[in-house]
Design an enzyme around this catalytic site. Structure first.
Site, mmCIF file in Angstrom:
data_model
loop_
_atom_site.group_PDB
_atom_site.id
_atom_site.type_symbol
_atom_site.label_atom_id
_atom_site.label_comp_id
_atom_site.label_asym_id
_atom_site.label_seq_id
_atom_site.Cartn_x
_atom_site.Cartn_y
_atom_site.Cartn_z
ATOM 1 N N THR A 36 -29.499 23.138 -96.954
ATOM 2 C CA THR A 36 -30.795 23.446 -97.339
ATOM 3 C C THR A 36 -31.538 24.394 -96.591
ATOM 4 O OG1 THR A 36 -32.326 21.895 -95.529
ATOM 5 C CG2 THR A 36 -30.750 20.751 -97.461
ATOM 6 N N ASP A 126 -40.146 9.657 -82.418
ATOM 7 C CA ASP A 126 -41.221 8.728 -82.044
ATOM 8 C C ASP A 126 -42.335 8.737 -82.806
ATOM 9 O OD1 ASP A 126 -42.156 11.726 -81.968
ATOM 10 O OD2 ASP A 126 -43.025 11.152 -79.444
ATOM 11 N N GLU A 127 -42.701 9.687 -84.497
ATOM 12 C CA GLU A 127 -42.811 9.177 -84.681
ATOM 13 C C GLU A 127 -43.519 8.207 -86.016
ATOM 14 O OE1 GLU A 127 -44.093 13.181 -86.863
ATOM 15 O OE2 GLU A 127 -43.246 14.448 -85.528
ATOM 16 N N TYR A 153 -43.091 11.947 -93.694
ATOM 17 C CA TYR A 153 -42.310 11.740 -92.761
ATOM 18 C C TYR A 153 -41.314 10.911 -92.265
ATOM 19 C CZ TYR A 153 -39.532 13.626 -89.484
ATOM 20 O OH TYR A 153 -38.668 13.544 -87.803
ATOM 21 N N SER A 154 -42.757 10.680 -91.154
ATOM 22 C CA SER A 154 -42.257 9.304 -90.683
ATOM 23 C C SER A 154 -41.869 8.110 -91.383
ATOM 24 C CB SER A 154 -43.314 9.106 -89.475
ATOM 25 O OG SER A 154 -44.969 8.590 -90.217
ATOM 26 N N LYS A 157 -38.380 7.863 -92.230
ATOM 27 C CA LYS A 157 -37.573 7.610 -90.881
ATOM 28 C C LYS A 157 -37.474 6.714 -90.602
ATOM 29 C CE LYS A 157 -35.425 10.728 -88.832
ATOM 30 N NZ LYS A 157 -34.380 10.770 -88.289
ATOM 31 N N ASN A 182 -40.839 15.462 -79.118
ATOM 32 C CA ASN A 182 -40.889 16.707 -80.509
ATOM 33 C C ASN A 182 -39.611 17.498 -79.172
ATOM 34 O OD1 ASN A 182 -43.476 15.581 -81.177
ATOM 35 N ND2 ASN A 182 -43.071 17.745 -82.093
ATOM 36 N N LEU A 193 -43.657 24.314 -84.568
ATOM 37 C CA LEU A 193 -44.817 25.450 -83.504
ATOM 38 C C LEU A 193 -44.789 25.947 -82.803
ATOM 39 C CD1 LEU A 193 -47.943 25.174 -82.836
ATOM 40 C CD2 LEU A 193 -47.671 23.610 -81.174
ATOM 41 N N ARG A 276 -54.263 19.034 -90.439
ATOM 42 C CA ARG A 276 -53.157 18.700 -90.912
ATOM 43 C C ARG A 276 -53.614 17.560 -91.366
ATOM 44 N NH1 ARG A 276 -47.366 17.822 -87.899
ATOM 45 N NH2 ARG A 276 -47.155 19.805 -88.260
ATOM 46 N N GLY A 278 -53.816 13.126 -92.626
ATOM 47 C CA GLY A 278 -53.710 12.392 -91.512
ATOM 48 C C GLY A 278 -52.636 12.691 -90.478
ATOM 49 N N HIS A 279 -53.180 13.977 -89.601
ATOM 50 C CA HIS A 279 -52.799 14.431 -88.112
ATOM 51 C C HIS A 279 -53.061 13.219 -86.798
ATOM 52 C CE1 HIS A 279 -52.527 18.511 -85.815
ATOM 53 N NE2 HIS A 279 -51.576 18.079 -85.418
HETATM 54 P P1 NAD Z 1 -33.854 20.339 -88.909
HETATM 55 O O1 NAD Z 1 -34.863 20.574 -89.939
HETATM 56 O O2 NAD Z 1 -33.727 21.619 -87.724
HETATM 57 O O3 NAD Z 1 -32.820 20.135 -89.410
HETATM 58 C C1 NAD Z 1 -32.095 19.279 -90.361
HETATM 59 C C2 NAD Z 1 -30.559 19.531 -90.881
HETATM 60 O O4 NAD Z 1 -30.164 18.993 -92.193
HETATM 61 C C3 NAD Z 1 -30.874 20.915 -91.384
HETATM 62 O O5 NAD Z 1 -29.516 22.183 -91.703
HETATM 63 C C4 NAD Z 1 -29.921 20.530 -93.924
HETATM 64 O O6 NAD Z 1 -29.521 21.474 -93.911
HETATM 65 C C5 NAD Z 1 -29.281 19.699 -93.112
HETATM 66 N N1 NAD Z 1 -30.072 18.668 -94.012
HETATM 67 C C6 NAD Z 1 -30.813 18.713 -94.980
HETATM 68 N N2 NAD Z 1 -30.883 17.375 -95.587
HETATM 69 C C7 NAD Z 1 -29.351 17.437 -95.786
HETATM 70 C C8 NAD Z 1 -28.671 16.646 -97.098
HETATM 71 N N3 NAD Z 1 -29.378 16.094 -98.218
HETATM 72 N N4 NAD Z 1 -27.482 15.942 -96.785
HETATM 73 C C9 NAD Z 1 -27.137 16.960 -95.658
HETATM 74 N N5 NAD Z 1 -27.370 17.873 -94.770
HETATM 75 C C10 NAD Z 1 -28.984 18.048 -94.463
HETATM 76 O O7 NAD Z 1 -34.167 19.716 -88.111
HETATM 77 P P2 NAD Z 1 -34.397 19.595 -86.831
HETATM 78 O O8 NAD Z 1 -34.982 19.654 -86.011
HETATM 79 O O9 NAD Z 1 -32.791 19.801 -85.650
HETATM 80 O O10 NAD Z 1 -33.686 17.156 -86.632
HETATM 81 C C11 NAD Z 1 -32.662 17.352 -86.804
HETATM 82 C C12 NAD Z 1 -32.971 15.288 -86.301
HETATM 83 O O11 NAD Z 1 -33.740 14.626 -85.862
HETATM 84 C C13 NAD Z 1 -33.547 14.835 -87.905
HETATM 85 O O12 NAD Z 1 -33.169 13.234 -88.091
HETATM 86 C C14 NAD Z 1 -35.171 14.555 -87.128
HETATM 87 O O13 NAD Z 1 -36.247 14.283 -87.615
HETATM 88 C C15 NAD Z 1 -34.802 14.505 -85.729
HETATM 89 N N6 NAD Z 1 -35.504 14.582 -84.452
HETATM 90 C C16 NAD Z 1 -36.390 16.087 -84.943
HETATM 91 C C17 NAD Z 1 -37.045 16.127 -83.808
HETATM 92 C C18 NAD Z 1 -37.878 17.448 -83.143
HETATM 93 O O14 NAD Z 1 -38.908 16.989 -82.462
HETATM 94 N N7 NAD Z 1 -37.227 18.504 -83.981
HETATM 95 C C19 NAD Z 1 -37.680 15.169 -83.167
HETATM 96 C C20 NAD Z 1 -37.360 14.039 -82.809
HETATM 97 C C21 NAD Z 1 -36.115 13.182 -83.393
HETATM 98 P P1 TYD Z 2 -44.894 20.713 -85.213
HETATM 99 O O1 TYD Z 2 -43.427 21.294 -85.184
HETATM 100 O O2 TYD Z 2 -44.815 20.550 -86.809
HETATM 101 O O3 TYD Z 2 -43.955 19.177 -84.994
HETATM 102 P P2 TYD Z 2 -44.515 17.365 -84.799
HETATM 103 O O4 TYD Z 2 -45.352 17.754 -86.522
HETATM 104 O O5 TYD Z 2 -43.884 16.377 -85.932
HETATM 105 O O6 TYD Z 2 -45.518 17.368 -84.028
HETATM 106 O O7 TYD Z 2 -46.451 20.773 -85.097
HETATM 107 C C1 TYD Z 2 -46.369 20.308 -83.908
HETATM 108 C C2 TYD Z 2 -47.959 20.084 -83.423
HETATM 109 O O8 TYD Z 2 -48.537 21.625 -83.483
HETATM 110 C C3 TYD Z 2 -48.079 19.293 -84.090
HETATM 111 O O9 TYD Z 2 -49.564 18.496 -83.783
HETATM 112 C C4 TYD Z 2 -49.200 19.701 -85.726
HETATM 113 C C5 TYD Z 2 -49.497 21.524 -84.825
HETATM 114 N N1 TYD Z 2 -48.802 22.813 -85.760
HETATM 115 C C6 TYD Z 2 -50.131 23.816 -85.460
HETATM 116 O O10 TYD Z 2 -51.219 23.477 -84.749
HETATM 117 N N2 TYD Z 2 -50.072 24.578 -85.623
HETATM 118 C C7 TYD Z 2 -48.614 24.971 -86.757
HETATM 119 O O11 TYD Z 2 -48.812 26.070 -87.285
HETATM 120 C C8 TYD Z 2 -47.788 24.147 -86.934
HETATM 121 C C9 TYD Z 2 -47.042 25.026 -87.411
HETATM 122 C C10 TYD Z 2 -47.936 22.761 -86.051
#
Ligand code: NAD
Ligand code: TYD
Length: 339
Positions: A36, A126-127, A153-154, A157, A182, A193, A276, A278-279
């Site tokens: 994607t 954790d969300e 999103y949450s 999940k 995060n 962020l 945001r 519902g932040h």
């Molecule tokens: P990301 O958005 O960077 O990557 C998601 C990947 O999934 C992408 O490569 C995308 O192409 C692929 N994808 C999306 N839809 C798909 C589909 N239908 N079929 C196959 N592939 C698909 O996400 P991330 O930050 O690497 O997060 C990975 C996982 O970890 C997620 O499940 C997220 O909920 C979880 N998670 C993320 C964080 C964080 O801080 N980023 C924290 C806790 C948990």
């Molecule tokens: P984000 O990286 O989107 O992760 P999450 O929403 O999953 O925690 O955002 C982290 C925090 O930063 C969140 O409280 C929203 C805030 N944020 C900003 O203040 N400015 C921004 O441009 C972005 C993307 C996030």
């Protein structure tokens, strides 16, 4: 062992593929990714030619494609990272979150049931616990905290987690779930962020801070998340949920100021923008269970991790410049144009 890693062209899945191919040359990592907007083959460039790595472009919600991969590759373990992962996008367009995060998970679970696996691991967040008040620093999310979601999103999940638990109980599928705080580190898409701050600042753009910047996140360096998942799939108890986090809470403003200082830039670049919807106020993980049961502790401090992350973005400009020159321009305008 044959290990399917879905979402491996994304941020955490990509780091996990790097980690696993290096650490376990005897195992084969089978990466499934739809590619994607968030998936990027450049993230996998350094491991594409490794003999223990294979890539499949497929949608986890596409039953036929997923079943075919299972039939041909006979996986032992499945780690499901694939997801729509950005809260802001879920607020403007929830539907794709339901398809990938819920239907996609159910398709993966059905394939595991049909073909048999030793372990299915769901990478959750954790969300799913919702948020904590800012004036109660004594409160943390434990594995017993009720699910109480805020964003589409949450919610998606959480629905996936409940399905995993239903398959574990009803069909005795050997499942585990991890809920991490995060993440930050190399290869994170610039809509999130920390990479958004870095890429904006390096392009002399303002840094948008939602609301008053006092929301708190609990930051973990991505390698520590990868280490934790590896431990859970090898030593974790089937049927269990494990929270992952390193007691590293920061307000968004603290994070922004730290990154600006690392880049030698002025705090005048900060621009307060509309909050945001519902932040969530505060996320904070209690990682006692994974520490006590599996001996996991984070290995990278925030100070070291943020320096490594900033250095990575400075040294890998092509990776993120290619991203922010594409459809990201429209996304940015839509999200931040009139904010
Ligand atoms: P990301 O958005 O960077 O990557 C998601 C990947 O999934 C992408 O490569 C995308 O192409 C692929 N994808 C999306 N839809 C798909 C589909 N239908 N079929 C196959 N592939 C698909 O996400 P991330 O930050 O690497 O997060 C990975 C996982 O970890 C997620 O499940 C997220 O909920 C979880 N998670 C993320 C964080 C964080 O801080 N980023 C924290 C806790 C948990
Ligand atoms: P984000 O990286 O989107 O992760 P999450 O929403 O999953 O925690 O955002 C982290 C925090 O930063 C969140 O409280 C929203 C805030 N944020 C900003 O203040 N400015 C921004 O441009 C972005 C993307 C996030």
């Amino acid at each position: 062992m044959n290990i399917i890693v879905t979402g491996g062209a994304g941020f955490i899945g990509g780091n996990f593929c790097h980690y696993m191919t290096e650490k376990y040359p005897e195992d084969t990592i089978l990466c499934i990714d739809k590619l994607t907007y968030a998936g990027n083959m450049e993230t996998l460039a350094l491991i594409m030619d490794k003999p223990n790595f294979k890539f499949f472009q497929a949608d986890i919600a596409d039953r036929e494609s997923i079943n075919k991969i299972f039939e041909e590759e006979k996986p032992d373990i499945v780690v499901n990272f694939a997801a729509e992962s950005h809260v802001d996008r879920s607020i403007t367009d929830p539907e794709v979150f339901l398809r990938t995060n819920i239907i996609g998970t159910s398709v993966m679970l059905d394939a595991c049931r049909a073909y048999g696996i030793k372990r299915y691991h769901q990478v959750s967040t954790d969300e799913v616990y919702g948020d904590l008040p800012l004036d109660r620093p004594d409160l943390f999310f434990t594995e017993e905290t009720p699910i109480h979601t805020s964003s589409p999103y949450s919610a998606s999940k959480a629905a996936a987690d409940l399905l995993v638990q239903a398959y574990a109980r009803t069909y005795h599928l050997p499942c585990t779930i991890s809920r991490c705080s995060n993440n930050y580190g190399p290869y994170q898409f610039p809509e999130k962020l920390i990479p958004l701050i870095i890429s904006n600042v390096l392009n002399d753009k303002k840094v948008p801070v939602y609301g008053n910047g006092e929301n708190v996140r609990d930051w973990l360096y991505v390698d520590d998340h990868c280490i934790a998942i590896d431990l859970i799939i090898r030593k974790g108890t089937v049927g269990e949920v494990y929270n992952i986090g390193g007691h590293n809470e920061k307000t968004n403003l603290e994070v922004v100021k730290t990154v600006l200082a690392k880049l030698g830039k002025s705090e005048e670049l900060i621009s307060y923008v509309a909050d945001r919807l519902g932040h969530d106020r505060r996320y904070a993980i209690d990682p006692t269970k994974i520490h006590k049961e599996l001996g996991w502790l984070p290995t990278t401090t925030f100070e070291t991790g943020i320096q490594k992350t900033v250095d990575w973005y400075l040294n890998n400009r092509t990776w993120w410049e290619n991203i922010i020159s594409g459809e990201y321009i429209d996304y940015y305008e839509k999200m931040y144009g009139n904010r």
